[in-house]
Design a protein around this motif. Structure first.
Motif, PDB file in Angstrom:
ATOM      1  N   MET A  62       0.824  -1.207   0.000  1.00 16.02           N
ATOM      2  CA  MET A  62       0.000   0.000   0.000  1.00 16.02           C
ATOM      3  C   MET A  62       0.862   1.263   0.000  1.00 16.02           C
ATOM      4  O   MET A  62       0.505   2.251  -0.643  1.00 16.02           O
ATOM      5  CB  MET A  62      -0.920   0.015   1.227  1.00 16.02           C
ATOM      6  N   SER A  84      -5.554  -4.520   0.768  1.00 17.86           N
ATOM      7  CA  SER A  84      -4.179  -4.214   0.363  1.00 17.86           C
ATOM      8  C   SER A  84      -4.043  -4.213  -1.154  1.00 17.86           C
ATOM      9  O   SER A  84      -3.372  -3.357  -1.723  1.00 17.86           O
ATOM     10  CB  SER A  84      -3.221  -5.229   0.981  1.00 17.86           C
ATOM     11  N   CYS A 141      -5.647  -1.109  -2.548  1.00 16.04           N
ATOM     12  CA  CYS A 141      -4.864   0.096  -2.215  1.00 16.04           C
ATOM     13  C   CYS A 141      -3.395  -0.033  -2.583  1.00 16.04           C
ATOM     14  O   CYS A 141      -2.567   0.761  -2.126  1.00 16.04           O
ATOM     15  CB  CYS A 141      -5.020   0.398  -0.728  1.00 16.04           C
ATOM     16  N   GLN A 157       2.930   8.833   0.644  1.00 18.35           N
ATOM     17  CA  GLN A 157       2.129   7.761   1.252  1.00 18.35           C
ATOM     18  C   GLN A 157       2.528   7.545   2.710  1.00 18.35           C
ATOM     19  O   GLN A 157       1.676   7.334   3.571  1.00 18.35           O
ATOM     20  CB  GLN A 157       2.272   6.445   0.469  1.00 18.35           C
ATOM     21  N   PRO A 161      -5.772   3.043   3.490  1.00 16.77           N
ATOM     22  CA  PRO A 161      -7.159   3.506   3.386  1.00 16.77           C
ATOM     23  C   PRO A 161      -7.689   4.043   4.713  1.00 16.77           C
ATOM     24  O   PRO A 161      -7.151   3.745   5.784  1.00 16.77           O
ATOM     25  CB  PRO A 161      -7.910   2.233   2.994  1.00 16.77           C
ATOM     26  N   GLY A 173      -7.341   2.262  -5.290  1.00 13.21           N
ATOM     27  CA  GLY A 173      -7.922   2.751  -4.047  1.00 13.21           C
ATOM     28  C   GLY A 173      -9.358   2.276  -3.904  1.00 13.21           C
ATOM     29  O   GLY A 173      -9.917   1.638  -4.788  1.00 13.21           O
ATOM     30  N   TYR A 217      -1.492   2.939  -3.531  1.00 12.12           N
ATOM     31  CA  TYR A 217      -2.441   4.042  -3.429  1.00 12.12           C
ATOM     32  C   TYR A 217      -2.439   4.678  -2.043  1.00 12.12           C
ATOM     33  O   TYR A 217      -2.976   5.744  -1.844  1.00 12.12           O
ATOM     34  CB  TYR A 217      -3.851   3.532  -3.773  1.00 12.12           C
TER      35      TYR A 217
END
Length: 173
Positions: free
Chosen positions: A82, A120, A123, A95, A129, A165, A126
């Motif tokens: 992620m 995972s 995301c 991130q 979350p 995402g 991305y």
């Protein structure tokens, strides 16, 4: 998070208390070994992508994640996939910064999710979350079958939405 997850959390947390004194990579890796979580090389890449002044905070946040991680997850890849978008890249640094600003309760909630592997995947690259988005995704009527989360449907959404995402449809739910 949904009621089922809330009911599970206390007994799960009793078995995996977060050690707030995790402030080194060795302590983090020791936690992973204790939990039988395989440490992938991408964990070191993630750590090396974090500015030195933020590393202790990252160790702490990752400690929370790994302390509460669903027992079905066997390696560090869920979190690194992620957050890591190439070692040292600007996107990875963004991130990491977003992850560092995530509330601890949100980190716990996502880690405790029984479908953290699918999350995972969704995301991937991305970022981490929001727990409320994960909860809303899992409650979508299109992902329900006989009043339960249909994991096959979630797997299909996960494959179709890999790296994009949480679907925007969740915002409208």
């Amino acid at each position: 998070m949904d009621e089922k997850l809330k009911r599970r959390r206390p007994e799960h947390e009793n078995g995996h208390q977060h050690n707030s004194s995790i402030n080194t990579l060795e302590q983090l890796k020791a936690l992973c070994r204790k939990r039988n979580i395989i440490i992938k090389p991408t964990l070191d890449k993630l750590i090396h992508s974090c500015p030195n002044e933020s590393q202790m905070q990252l160790f702490s946040k990752l400690g929370i994640y790994f302390s509460h991680l669903n027992d079905a997850v066997k390696n560090t890849g869920t979190i690194t996939s992620m957050l890591l978008c190439g070692e040292g890249t600007q996107k990875t640094k963004r991130q990491i910064n977003r992850f560092l600003s995530t509330d601890d309760c949100d980190i716990k909630a996502v880690a405790l999710s029984p479908v953290v592997k699918s999350i995972s995947s969704i995301c991937h690259g991305y970022g981490f979350p929001k727990a409320r988005d994960v909860d809303a995704l899992l409650k979508l009527p299109s992902l329900q079958k006989d009043g339960q989360l249909d994991r096959k449907r979630l797997s299909s959404i996960s494959s179709a939405n890999h790296g994009k995402g949480v679907p925007k449809i969740v915002e409208n739910y």
